[in-house]
Design a protein around this motif. Structure first.
Motif, PDB file in Angstrom:
ATOM      1  N   VAL A 122     -23.023  29.612  32.304  1.00  0.00           N
ATOM      2  CA  VAL A 122     -23.908  28.438  32.433  1.00  0.00           C
ATOM      3  C   VAL A 122     -23.055  27.211  32.125  1.00  0.00           C
ATOM      4  N   ASN A 123     -23.128  26.212  32.994  1.00  0.00           N
ATOM      5  CA  ASN A 123     -22.323  25.001  32.827  1.00  0.00           C
ATOM      6  C   ASN A 123     -23.183  23.769  32.986  1.00  0.00           C
ATOM      7  N   TYR A 124     -22.695  22.670  32.382  1.00  0.00           N
ATOM      8  CA  TYR A 124     -23.474  21.440  32.465  1.00  0.00           C
ATOM      9  C   TYR A 124     -23.696  21.005  33.911  1.00  0.00           C
TER      10      TYR A 124
ATOM     11  N   MET B 150     -10.233  26.551  32.501  1.00  0.00           N
ATOM     12  CA  MET B 150      -9.307  25.907  33.449  1.00  0.00           C
ATOM     13  C   MET B 150      -9.494  24.390  33.442  1.00  0.00           C
ATOM     14  N   THR B 151     -10.708  23.937  33.123  1.00  0.00           N
ATOM     15  CA  THR B 151     -10.935  22.489  33.005  1.00  0.00           C
ATOM     16  C   THR B 151     -10.121  21.935  31.832  1.00  0.00           C
ATOM     17  N   ALA B 152     -10.248  22.578  30.678  1.00  0.00           N
ATOM     18  CA  ALA B 152      -9.467  22.143  29.517  1.00  0.00           C
ATOM     19  C   ALA B 152      -7.972  22.220  29.838  1.00  0.00           C
TER      20      ALA B 152
ATOM     21  N   ALA C 129     -17.473  20.111  20.320  1.00  0.00           N
ATOM     22  CA  ALA C 129     -17.981  21.451  20.021  1.00  0.00           C
ATOM     23  C   ALA C 129     -18.649  22.071  21.249  1.00  0.00           C
ATOM     24  N   GLY C 130     -18.559  21.403  22.370  1.00  0.00           N
ATOM     25  CA  GLY C 130     -19.157  21.932  23.606  1.00  0.00           C
ATOM     26  C   GLY C 130     -18.284  23.010  24.223  1.00  0.00           C
ATOM     27  N   GLY C 131     -18.719  23.486  25.382  1.00  0.00           N
ATOM     28  CA  GLY C 131     -17.976  24.547  26.068  1.00  0.00           C
ATOM     29  C   GLY C 131     -16.556  24.111  26.384  1.00  0.00           C
TER      30      GLY C 131
ATOM     31  N   GLU D  45     -22.914  20.756  11.735  1.00  0.00           N
ATOM     32  CA  GLU D  45     -22.551  22.121  12.155  1.00  0.00           C
ATOM     33  C   GLU D  45     -21.478  22.078  13.237  1.00  0.00           C
ATOM     34  N   LYS D  46     -21.680  21.181  14.209  1.00  0.00           N
ATOM     35  CA  LYS D  46     -20.696  21.042  15.292  1.00  0.00           C
ATOM     36  C   LYS D  46     -19.368  20.509  14.745  1.00  0.00           C
ATOM     37  N   ALA D  47     -19.453  19.651  13.718  1.00  0.00           N
ATOM     38  CA  ALA D  47     -18.224  19.115  13.115  1.00  0.00           C
ATOM     39  C   ALA D  47     -17.384  20.256  12.540  1.00  0.00           C
TER      40      ALA D  47
ATOM     41  N   ASP E 141     -13.394  12.116  28.235  1.00  0.00           N
ATOM     42  CA  ASP E 141     -14.801  11.735  28.091  1.00  0.00           C
ATOM     43  C   ASP E 141     -15.637  12.375  29.192  1.00  0.00           C
ATOM     44  N   ALA E 142     -16.522  13.297  28.811  1.00  0.00           N
ATOM     45  CA  ALA E 142     -17.464  13.858  29.782  1.00  0.00           C
ATOM     46  C   ALA E 142     -18.897  13.574  29.342  1.00  0.00           C
ATOM     47  N   VAL E 143     -19.040  12.670  28.381  1.00  0.00           N
ATOM     48  CA  VAL E 143     -20.384  12.246  27.967  1.00  0.00           C
ATOM     49  C   VAL E 143     -20.848  11.137  28.905  1.00  0.00           C
ATOM     50  N   GLY E 144     -19.933  10.239  29.279  1.00  0.00           N
ATOM     51  CA  GLY E 144     -20.236   9.274  30.354  1.00  0.00           C
ATOM     52  C   GLY E 144     -20.869   7.996  29.860  1.00  0.00           C
TER      53      GLY E 144
ATOM     54  N   TYR F 265     -14.470  12.861  32.938  1.00  0.00           N
ATOM     55  CA  TYR F 265     -14.604  14.081  33.751  1.00  0.00           C
ATOM     56  C   TYR F 265     -16.035  14.609  33.795  1.00  0.00           C
ATOM     57  N   GLY F 266     -17.015  13.821  33.299  1.00  0.00           N
ATOM     58  CA  GLY F 266     -18.399  14.277  33.369  1.00  0.00           C
ATOM     59  C   GLY F 266     -19.337  13.180  32.932  1.00  0.00           C
ATOM     60  N   ALA F 267     -20.629  13.498  32.920  1.00  0.00           N
ATOM     61  CA  ALA F 267     -21.647  12.477  32.655  1.00  0.00           C
ATOM     62  C   ALA F 267     -22.863  13.101  31.986  1.00  0.00           C
ATOM     63  N   ALA F 268     -22.650  13.808  30.851  1.00  0.00           N
ATOM     64  CA  ALA F 268     -23.761  14.504  30.190  1.00  0.00           C
ATOM     65  C   ALA F 268     -24.859  13.540  29.755  1.00  0.00           C
ATOM     66  N   SER F 269     -24.512  12.282  29.452  1.00  0.00           N
ATOM     67  CA  SER F 269     -25.528  11.313  29.021  1.00  0.00           C
ATOM     68  C   SER F 269     -26.003  10.434  30.178  1.00  0.00           C
TER      69      SER F 269
ATOM     70  N   PRO G 287     -11.374  13.047  37.275  1.00  0.00           N
ATOM     71  CA  PRO G 287     -10.836  14.297  37.815  1.00  0.00           C
ATOM     72  C   PRO G 287     -11.899  15.385  37.999  1.00  0.00           C
ATOM     73  N   SER G 288     -11.591  16.349  38.848  1.00  0.00           N
ATOM     74  CA  SER G 288     -12.488  17.505  39.024  1.00  0.00           C
ATOM     75  C   SER G 288     -11.665  18.788  39.078  1.00  0.00           C
ATOM     76  N   LEU G 289     -12.265  19.853  38.588  1.00  0.00           N
ATOM     77  CA  LEU G 289     -11.592  21.166  38.598  1.00  0.00           C
ATOM     78  C   LEU G 289     -11.234  21.589  40.021  1.00  0.00           C
TER      79      LEU G 289
ATOM     80  N   LEU H 207     -29.035  23.825  26.518  1.00  0.00           N
ATOM     81  CA  LEU H 207     -27.823  23.071  26.864  1.00  0.00           C
ATOM     82  C   LEU H 207     -28.147  21.586  27.008  1.00  0.00           C
ATOM     83  N   GLU H 208     -29.232  21.312  27.708  1.00  0.00           N
ATOM     84  CA  GLU H 208     -29.641  19.931  27.942  1.00  0.00           C
ATOM     85  C   GLU H 208     -30.075  19.259  26.636  1.00  0.00           C
ATOM     86  N   GLY H 209     -30.612  20.052  25.718  1.00  0.00           N
ATOM     87  CA  GLY H 209     -31.107  19.526  24.443  1.00  0.00           C
ATOM     88  C   GLY H 209     -30.019  19.362  23.391  1.00  0.00           C
ATOM     89  N   ARG H 210     -28.765  19.519  23.766  1.00  0.00           N
ATOM     90  CA  ARG H 210     -27.600  19.379  22.861  1.00  0.00           C
ATOM     91  C   ARG H 210     -27.658  20.399  21.739  1.00  0.00           C
ATOM     92  N   LEU H 211     -28.269  21.562  22.008  1.00  0.00           N
ATOM     93  CA  LEU H 211     -28.480  22.550  20.946  1.00  0.00           C
ATOM     94  C   LEU H 211     -27.456  23.674  20.982  1.00  0.00           C
TER      95      LEU H 211
HETATM   96  P1  NDP Z   1     -21.205  21.185  26.837  1.00  0.00           P
HETATM   97  O1  NDP Z   1     -21.278  22.500  26.195  1.00  0.00           O
HETATM   98  O2  NDP Z   1     -20.091  20.270  26.412  1.00  0.00           O
HETATM   99  O3  NDP Z   1     -22.602  20.445  26.637  1.00  0.00           O
HETATM  100  C1  NDP Z   1     -22.715  19.069  26.777  1.00  0.00           C
HETATM  101  C2  NDP Z   1     -22.490  18.339  25.443  1.00  0.00           C
HETATM  102  O4  NDP Z   1     -22.444  16.946  25.704  1.00  0.00           O
HETATM  103  C3  NDP Z   1     -23.632  18.517  24.456  1.00  0.00           C
HETATM  104  O5  NDP Z   1     -23.543  19.693  23.694  1.00  0.00           O
HETATM  105  C4  NDP Z   1     -23.487  17.267  23.606  1.00  0.00           C
HETATM  106  O6  NDP Z   1     -22.587  17.480  22.524  1.00  0.00           O
HETATM  107  C5  NDP Z   1     -22.839  16.264  24.550  1.00  0.00           C
HETATM  108  N1  NDP Z   1     -23.782  15.179  24.895  1.00  0.00           N
HETATM  109  C6  NDP Z   1     -23.625  13.879  24.575  1.00  0.00           C
HETATM  110  N2  NDP Z   1     -24.652  13.154  25.000  1.00  0.00           N
HETATM  111  C7  NDP Z   1     -25.511  13.998  25.604  1.00  0.00           C
HETATM  112  C8  NDP Z   1     -26.768  13.817  26.226  1.00  0.00           C
HETATM  113  N3  NDP Z   1     -27.364  12.616  26.304  1.00  0.00           N
HETATM  114  N4  NDP Z   1     -27.389  14.903  26.738  1.00  0.00           N
HETATM  115  C9  NDP Z   1     -26.808  16.109  26.670  1.00  0.00           C
HETATM  116  N5  NDP Z   1     -25.604  16.349  26.092  1.00  0.00           N
HETATM  117  C10 NDP Z   1     -24.960  15.298  25.550  1.00  0.00           C
HETATM  118  O7  NDP Z   1     -21.184  21.344  28.419  1.00  0.00           O
HETATM  119  P2  NDP Z   1     -19.983  21.815  29.367  1.00  0.00           P
HETATM  120  O8  NDP Z   1     -18.831  22.265  28.521  1.00  0.00           O
HETATM  121  O9  NDP Z   1     -20.537  22.706  30.400  1.00  0.00           O
HETATM  122  O10 NDP Z   1     -19.593  20.468  30.106  1.00  0.00           O
HETATM  123  C11 NDP Z   1     -19.148  19.349  29.369  1.00  0.00           C
HETATM  124  C12 NDP Z   1     -18.950  18.196  30.310  1.00  0.00           C
HETATM  125  O11 NDP Z   1     -17.805  18.436  31.104  1.00  0.00           O
HETATM  126  C13 NDP Z   1     -20.114  17.930  31.278  1.00  0.00           C
HETATM  127  O12 NDP Z   1     -20.259  16.539  31.431  1.00  0.00           O
HETATM  128  C14 NDP Z   1     -19.606  18.539  32.569  1.00  0.00           C
HETATM  129  O13 NDP Z   1     -20.170  17.963  33.690  1.00  0.00           O
HETATM  130  C15 NDP Z   1     -18.121  18.240  32.467  1.00  0.00           C
HETATM  131  N6  NDP Z   1     -17.276  19.126  33.255  1.00  0.00           N
HETATM  132  C16 NDP Z   1     -16.465  18.540  34.180  1.00  0.00           C
HETATM  133  C17 NDP Z   1     -15.587  19.285  34.916  1.00  0.00           C
HETATM  134  C18 NDP Z   1     -14.638  18.599  35.826  1.00  0.00           C
HETATM  135  O14 NDP Z   1     -13.701  19.236  36.330  1.00  0.00           O
HETATM  136  N7  NDP Z   1     -14.796  17.322  36.092  1.00  0.00           N
HETATM  137  C19 NDP Z   1     -15.572  20.752  34.807  1.00  0.00           C
HETATM  138  C20 NDP Z   1     -16.416  21.261  33.751  1.00  0.00           C
HETATM  139  C21 NDP Z   1     -17.260  20.469  33.035  1.00  0.00           C
HETATM  140  P3  NDP Z   1     -22.900  16.691  21.131  1.00  0.00           P
HETATM  141  O15 NDP Z   1     -24.247  17.206  20.690  1.00  0.00           O
HETATM  142  O16 NDP Z   1     -21.803  17.034  20.201  1.00  0.00           O
HETATM  143  O17 NDP Z   1     -22.945  15.236  21.498  1.00  0.00           O
END
Ligand code: NDP
Length: 322
Positions: A39-41, A123-125, A147-149, A173-175, A212-215, A235-239, A261-263, A309-313
């Protein structure tokens, strides 16, 4: 076969566990019976319709299992091989058809769960630490959502390359987990101003690279956390997605660089794919790299996995098993 399908873009509840036709294998493809699904973001962005996809769709871009059939012209794998892949869609299912050149045979010591837990985020890391900005001793990097994936793996790989790592996380906990992965400094960015912390920790110098993949929520302060001639790897936009940028913000005395960048681009050839996956699996097999599997759900409970995953849990990886 059973699969998760999304009929309309929307929330986790839009994922339906149902019968779908078995995919048929074509030229240059292999049919894989899945044992574990990553499962991935990015599965969330896809489900939400952020990628202008056509619905209904089966989400998921990572898995591991056994090759059950191969199409014409397949040379990379044979029936019976245990393989993992990323970069092919429709993985939330019992079976998947994958272009055979995307399949990587799992070495001894790496089982299907570990393969599905690591090939995409690992491979992303790998490309971020080794290619987008090849870290070296003396560099300081900032890793958000450490502390994410991806985050836990990126911290470890940055340390393997000798860099100093400043990590951000949202809970204590994540710290602990980020520090356990080797981060030199951990900042709770929900309580502290991470830009100010970076300035304090680096004596005002800033970082050579920010990953930065929080965005949206972190972008401005990530830019401000760079040293002159530093690189922001967005490399992402979780927020949420970063709004359009005035390119002049990179200029002046700072001379910053920005990359998105992208994988896919960093595993665009079989040679590069095998190089990255080969190093990744050898580090996992030898115990040099630790992969944290947070939780494994039944495929039918994918909704629950997405909510977490979406709930940052979560910290580390979520898996589904058919
Ligand atoms: P994660 O396990 O890292 O989960 C996302 C984490 O982002 C959360 O646990 C949380 O960590 C943090 N976060 C900060 N703000 C928010 C928000 N508003 N809503 C949700 N999460 C938030 O996921 P992945 O490891 O699967 O992916 C991480 C990022 O990397 C994603 O953005 C993904 O799209 C990107 N990615 C990009 C790739 C590429 O090649 N470009 C390939 C793989 C992933 P915390 O609670 O500590 O803030």
């Amino acid at each position: 076969m059973k699969a998760i399908r999304v009929h309309q873009p929307g929330g986790p509840e839009n994922m339906v566990y149902e019968d779908v036709p078995m995919p048929s294998v074509g030229q240059g493809q292999a049919l894989v019976k899945l044992r574990a699904i990553g499962v991935n973001y990015m599965d969330i962005y896809l489900r939400q319709g952020a990628q202008r996809s056509t619905f209904p769709l089966i989400p998921g871009g990572e898995g591991a299992g056994v090759v059950e059939a191969t199409g014409q012209g397949v040379t990379e794998v044979r029936v019976g091989d245990l393989v993992a892949y990323t970069g092919a869609g429709s993985s939330y299912a019992e079976h998947v058809v994958v272009p055979s050149w995307r399949l990587v045979k799992l070495p001894q010591g790496v089982d299907a769960s570990m393969g599905a837990a690591s090939i995409l985020q690992g491979m992303t890391a790998h490309y971020l630490a080794n290619s987008t900005y090849p870290l070296k001793a003396g560099d300081t990097c900032l890793v958000h959502a450490a502390a994410g994936g991806v985050g836990l793996l990126l911290v470890q790989m940055a340390k393997m390359r000798g860099a100093r790592v400043i990590a951000t996380v949202s809970t204590s906990e994540k710290a602990k987990l980020a520090a356990g992965a080797g981060a030199d400094e951990v900042v709770n960015y929900t309580e502290q101003d991470f830009e100010a912390e970076v300035k304090r920790i680096t004596g005002g110098k800033g970082c050579q690279v920010v990953y930065d993949a929080v965005g949206k929520a972190t972008f401005d302060k990530s830019l401000a956390s760079l040293a002159p001639r530093g690189l922001l790897a967005l490399y992402g936009a979780a927020s949420g997605p970063v709004p359009p940028l005035d390119i002049n913000r990179l200029g002046g005395v700072m001379s910053l660089s920005l990359t998105r960048p992208s994988l896919t681009a960093y595993t665009a050839t079989r040679e590069e794919l095998l190089l990255r996956a080969g190093e990744l699996f050898s580090w996992i097999g030898s115990g040099k790299l630790k992969v944290r599997i947070e939780e494994t759900f039944k495929l039918s409970s994918a909704v629950e996995a997405h909510r977490k995953l979406e709930g940052r849990l979560t910290a580390g990886k979520l898996l589904l098993v058919p």
